[in-house]
Design an enzyme around this catalytic site. Sequence first.
Site, short mmCIF file in Angstrom:
data_model
loop_
_atom_site.label_atom_id
_atom_site.label_comp_id
_atom_site.label_asym_id
_atom_site.label_seq_id
_atom_site.Cartn_x
_atom_site.Cartn_y
_atom_site.Cartn_z
N ASP A 9 40.02 42.91 42.53
CA ASP A 9 39.04 43.13 41.47
C ASP A 9 38.26 44.39 41.78
O ASP A 9 38.30 44.91 42.90
CB ASP A 9 38.08 41.93 41.37
CG ASP A 9 37.05 42.09 40.25
OD1 ASP A 9 37.48 42.31 39.10
OD2 ASP A 9 35.84 42.03 40.50
N SER A 10 37.51 44.85 40.79
CA SER A 10 36.67 46.03 40.99
C SER A 10 35.50 45.73 41.93
O SER A 10 34.89 46.65 42.47
CB SER A 10 36.13 46.52 39.64
OG SER A 10 35.32 45.51 39.05
N TYR A 41 34.38 49.31 37.11
CA TYR A 41 35.50 50.02 36.51
C TYR A 41 35.29 50.27 35.02
O TYR A 41 35.91 51.17 34.44
CB TYR A 41 36.79 49.21 36.67
CG TYR A 41 37.45 49.29 38.03
CD1 TYR A 41 36.87 49.96 39.11
CD2 TYR A 41 38.68 48.67 38.25
CE1 TYR A 41 37.47 50.01 40.34
CE2 TYR A 41 39.31 48.72 39.48
CZ TYR A 41 38.71 49.39 40.53
OH TYR A 41 39.34 49.44 41.75
N CYS A 72 40.74 41.37 37.32
CA CYS A 72 39.78 42.30 36.71
C CYS A 72 40.30 42.57 35.31
O CYS A 72 41.44 43.01 35.14
CB CYS A 72 39.72 43.59 37.52
SG CYS A 72 38.78 44.93 36.75
N GLU A 151 26.89 42.46 40.71
CA GLU A 151 27.23 43.19 41.93
C GLU A 151 26.04 43.31 42.87
O GLU A 151 26.21 43.51 44.08
CB GLU A 151 27.77 44.59 41.59
CG GLU A 151 29.19 44.59 41.04
CD GLU A 151 30.24 44.19 42.08
OE1 GLU A 151 30.04 44.48 43.27
OE2 GLU A 151 31.25 43.58 41.69
N CYS A 183 35.24 39.34 31.39
CA CYS A 183 35.04 40.05 32.65
C CYS A 183 34.85 38.97 33.70
O CYS A 183 34.06 38.04 33.49
CB CYS A 183 33.82 40.97 32.59
SG CYS A 183 33.41 41.74 34.18
N HIS A 185 33.28 38.94 36.30
CA HIS A 185 31.91 38.88 36.82
C HIS A 185 31.04 37.89 36.03
O HIS A 185 30.09 37.32 36.56
CB HIS A 185 31.23 40.25 36.76
CG HIS A 185 31.71 41.24 37.77
ND1 HIS A 185 32.94 41.84 37.70
CD2 HIS A 185 31.11 41.73 38.89
CE1 HIS A 185 33.08 42.67 38.73
NE2 HIS A 185 31.98 42.63 39.47
#
Length: 271
Positions: A9-10, A41, A72, A151, A183, A185
């Site tokens: 993943d990013s 990304y 991702c 993040e 996403c 996240h």
Amino acid sequence: MQQAIAILDSGVGGLTVVKEVMRQLPQEKIIYFGDTARAPYGPRNAEEVKLFTTQIVEYLIHFNPKMIVIACNTATAVALEHIRTLVSVPVIGVITPGARAAIKTTRSGKVGVIGTEGTIRSGAYEKALRMISPQLEIESLACPDLVTIVENGIFSGDRAHNIVERSLQPLVDCPIDCLILGCTHYPFLIDEISDVMGPNVALISSAEETAREISTVLYHNNALASSNSEPVHHFFCSGEPVIFKKITEAWLKDHIYGKPVVWQVPKFGEN
């Protein structure tokens, strides 16, 4: 030696897929790569994302994984088919599983999609949804700020709620009955997203459906883990390791607590 499932993943978003794989397939060894040094990304152009994804896969392939999972959405949208031409093992993305889950869930045929700028710009979810169900009405919205707070380890509280509320405002009055968290996240913020969207909108995370697809592909390839020994998972990040480890341990909790885990900050081209 047990072959691993490689998941990339990013940043930390792909840990939502890792958690579901650990729940559904507890005997499987996982190698996870979070490209935290270059996240997010979403704002990057497609060629740059394809390059980064290729670099990570070329690194991970040295570990001889039996499968690669691009956890991702942005990388899945622009790099999935390219990566499939580079490696001989199965490569799975997260967009098609998420689209299938939404089609199973919606009753009104009105579906929302939130994602990074890159994912929304690619139209990948619209294509995946309409390929299966052409009559769907789809509302798409880019929510780049949500990746940033995840993040940074911010999943709840006033700041998280305010950013989620502001980001989702254009969708609040739309007549959708399910919302794809496009996403990986975003499931970190699922409580805040649910609070903003209300009880009548089902939230679709592709993690559970992706884990099912992983299980199905491994089963058909006769590649499910057969060892009864406890797997040793490896977690790599390209950036600051302290917050990455903190988020990983908090999210995976019982799945890795007190169990053997390897943490590394790799250099590309080395294993």
